[in-house]
Design a protein around this motif. Structure first.
Motif, PDB file in Angstrom:
ATOM      1  N   UNK A 153      -4.605  -6.205   9.764  1.00 40.75           N
ATOM      2  CA  UNK A 153      -4.206  -7.594   9.797  1.00 40.75           C
ATOM      3  C   UNK A 153      -3.721  -7.855   8.494  1.00 40.75           C
ATOM      4  N   UNK A 154      -2.694  -8.471   8.196  1.00 39.27           N
ATOM      5  CA  UNK A 154      -2.173  -9.131   7.110  1.00 39.27           C
ATOM      6  C   UNK A 154      -2.591 -10.637   7.087  1.00 39.27           C
ATOM      7  N   UNK A 159       6.535  -9.705  -1.253  1.00 41.98           N
ATOM      8  CA  UNK A 159       6.306  -8.163  -1.151  1.00 41.98           C
ATOM      9  C   UNK A 159       5.956  -8.042   0.300  1.00 41.98           C
ATOM     10  N   UNK A 160       5.664  -9.157   1.133  1.00 46.71           N
ATOM     11  CA  UNK A 160       5.171  -8.966   2.620  1.00 46.71           C
ATOM     12  C   UNK A 160       5.875  -7.757   3.324  1.00 46.71           C
ATOM     13  N   UNK A 185       4.575  -2.787   5.823  1.00 51.35           N
ATOM     14  CA  UNK A 185       5.067  -1.638   6.625  1.00 51.35           C
ATOM     15  C   UNK A 185       4.270  -0.486   6.183  1.00 51.35           C
ATOM     16  N   UNK A 186       4.028  -0.383   4.615  1.00 48.26           N
ATOM     17  CA  UNK A 186       3.406   0.608   4.010  1.00 48.26           C
ATOM     18  C   UNK A 186       1.788   0.502   4.701  1.00 48.26           C
ATOM     19  N   UNK A 240       9.975 -10.485   9.802  1.00 48.37           N
ATOM     20  CA  UNK A 240      10.770  -9.471   9.297  1.00 48.37           C
ATOM     21  C   UNK A 240      10.361  -8.242   8.855  1.00 48.37           C
ATOM     22  N   UNK A 241       8.736  -8.135   8.633  1.00 51.16           N
ATOM     23  CA  UNK A 241       7.950  -6.976   8.254  1.00 51.16           C
ATOM     24  C   UNK A 241       7.581  -6.184   9.540  1.00 51.16           C
ATOM     25  N   UNK A 242       8.223  -6.765  10.708  1.00 53.39           N
ATOM     26  CA  UNK A 242       7.611  -5.964  11.982  1.00 53.39           C
ATOM     27  C   UNK A 242       6.733  -6.505  12.724  1.00 53.39           C
ATOM     28  N   UNK A 243       6.104  -7.447  12.165  1.00 51.56           N
ATOM     29  CA  UNK A 243       4.530  -8.168  13.036  1.00 51.56           C
ATOM     30  C   UNK A 243       5.323  -9.061  13.834  1.00 51.56           C
TER      31      UNK A 243
END
Lengths: 240, 240
Positions: A104-105, A154-155, A160-161, A185-188
DNA sequence: GGTTGTGAATGTTTTCACAGCT
DNA sequence: AGCTGTGAAAACATTCACAACC
């Protein structure tokens, strides 16, 4: 989407309709939510078995509701006896997918964000807070709950990392939409939104919203419309 | 057992059935919750009028749902034009009882408690945080968001003096039941519980529960059961 | 043209009630 | 006797679709 043909198809909401192979049953949204709660209550139990009536009382639902919910898990009780606690925990966990871990972010490390970051109940439920973000230079680079706070800019890279699957927005309302877009955009594709703002995102992104003020207002609403003492059923009535 | 009105339709005992005099209509629970949201969205609007489609989009619902909800408020739009923002705010506020102010006591001044104490959205919705409590001697006597933090032991005295109607529990789970009972003893009959614990209280006490971990787990659940790409409808299926 | 308000239809969730098992 | 599991009924909520209106 700019569909303005009457009311037709404004919202590409989620339709749950299932071909379903034999032996498989769809779990209603409402039941899934309660199953998660049963899991929590089961964890506090010390007895070896528990009846539907007892478990239901502890979870704050009726025993009929509980048995119906558990029927989606499969037959898991013994008539005349009840449910074996240990085994039930295993089966419900299985169905809810708790065995699978999700990273989770968390965007926004104000009081609410810190409350979430320090929340003890996540690990036992398959959730790992993996990354923190904020826009405030004062907070960026610092640590909260043992995790470094990254720049919200830097989301994409960080998420992704860190293989993040779920995003939580605990920012002020004004920043919510922008942050949400960055997360997408980060794929979430799953977002929990605490900001009091509606998010406009692609239809395949699942958004849940928790509005703290709304919860309080619902209490106030009932307080206002409390039935006059003596009446049997609660009533919510408005004169027009 | 207290009425547990949870976020996701987990409700043990709500009867909304009413003889109701002519001209009066009961407002469904779900509609009332959304009306509160419309009010919020309306506040951010700058135009003089707004259509159901536009307002619905901003609130994240379909226009059919919105119009149905507003039908409980009474006829308040102009066909071919839309709703007059100012007037609509007034009517919805009236129905929700926002004109009436409720004083709120907040128990537990950790991160979550402070997030709530500092939340900007309460005042505009008829709610006033009137008293803060904690059990930690370090925090008692201090001030948070301009309010003094009282000893949780003084709940009854302070709440009665401050005319508190609604209690919020933002304590650790272990303290929740005890704090809830103290609030009830202080005459409070509406409680919002953020602690991950079910409260056992008299039936006339209304309890709403917000479980932060549960909300995340519901997202994880959907993530787990995301349809295999190519399929049209989302499906939640479990093999038994 | 455009939009509201609402009865009817559909879908979802809860509750009932009881057969069947231990 | 006691309890689970579940079909059927009831309650609740959403969506459709269109008449009435501006």
């Amino acid at each position: 989407m700019a569909t303005q043909v009457g009311d037709v198809h404004e919202d590409a909401a989620r339709r749950v309709a299932v071909p379903a192979r034999s032996g498989a049953r769809p779990i209603p949204q409402a039941s899934a939510a309660r199953l998660s709660r049963y899991l929590q209550v089961l964890g506090d139990l010390t007895t070896r078995t528990v009846s539907s009536a007892d478990l239901a009382r502890r979870a704050g639902v009726t025993s009929a509701t509980l048995r119906k919910d558990l029927s989606f898990v499969g037959p898991c009780g013994t008539p005349g006896v009840g449910y074996e606690v240990e085994a039930l925990i295993g089966q419900v966990s299985q169905v809810l997918g708790v065995h699978r871990r999700y990273r989770v972010a968390l965007a926004g490390v104000g009081h609410l964000g810190q409350a979430l970051a320090g929340y003890p109940g996540f690990t036992g439920r398959g959730l790992t807070i993996a990354a923190l973000f904020d826009a405030d230079p004062e907070r960026i680079g610092g640590t909260v709950a043992g995790l470094q706070v990254h720049d919200i800019a830097d989301v994409a890279t960080v998420c992704r990392a860190a293989d993040v699957a779920i995003g939580v927005i605990a920012t002020p309302a004004g920043a919510a939409q922008q942050v949400a877009e960055a997360l997408v955009d980060a794929g979430i594709r799953s977002i929990l939104n605490f900001a009091p703002a509606a998010l406009d995102l692609p239809a395949d992104v699942q958004v849940r919203r928790v509005d703290l003020a709304l919860e309080l207002q619902m209490l106030a609403f009932h307080e206002t419309h409390r039935e006059p003492a003596g009446s049997a059923g609660g009533a919510v009535v408005v004169r027009r």
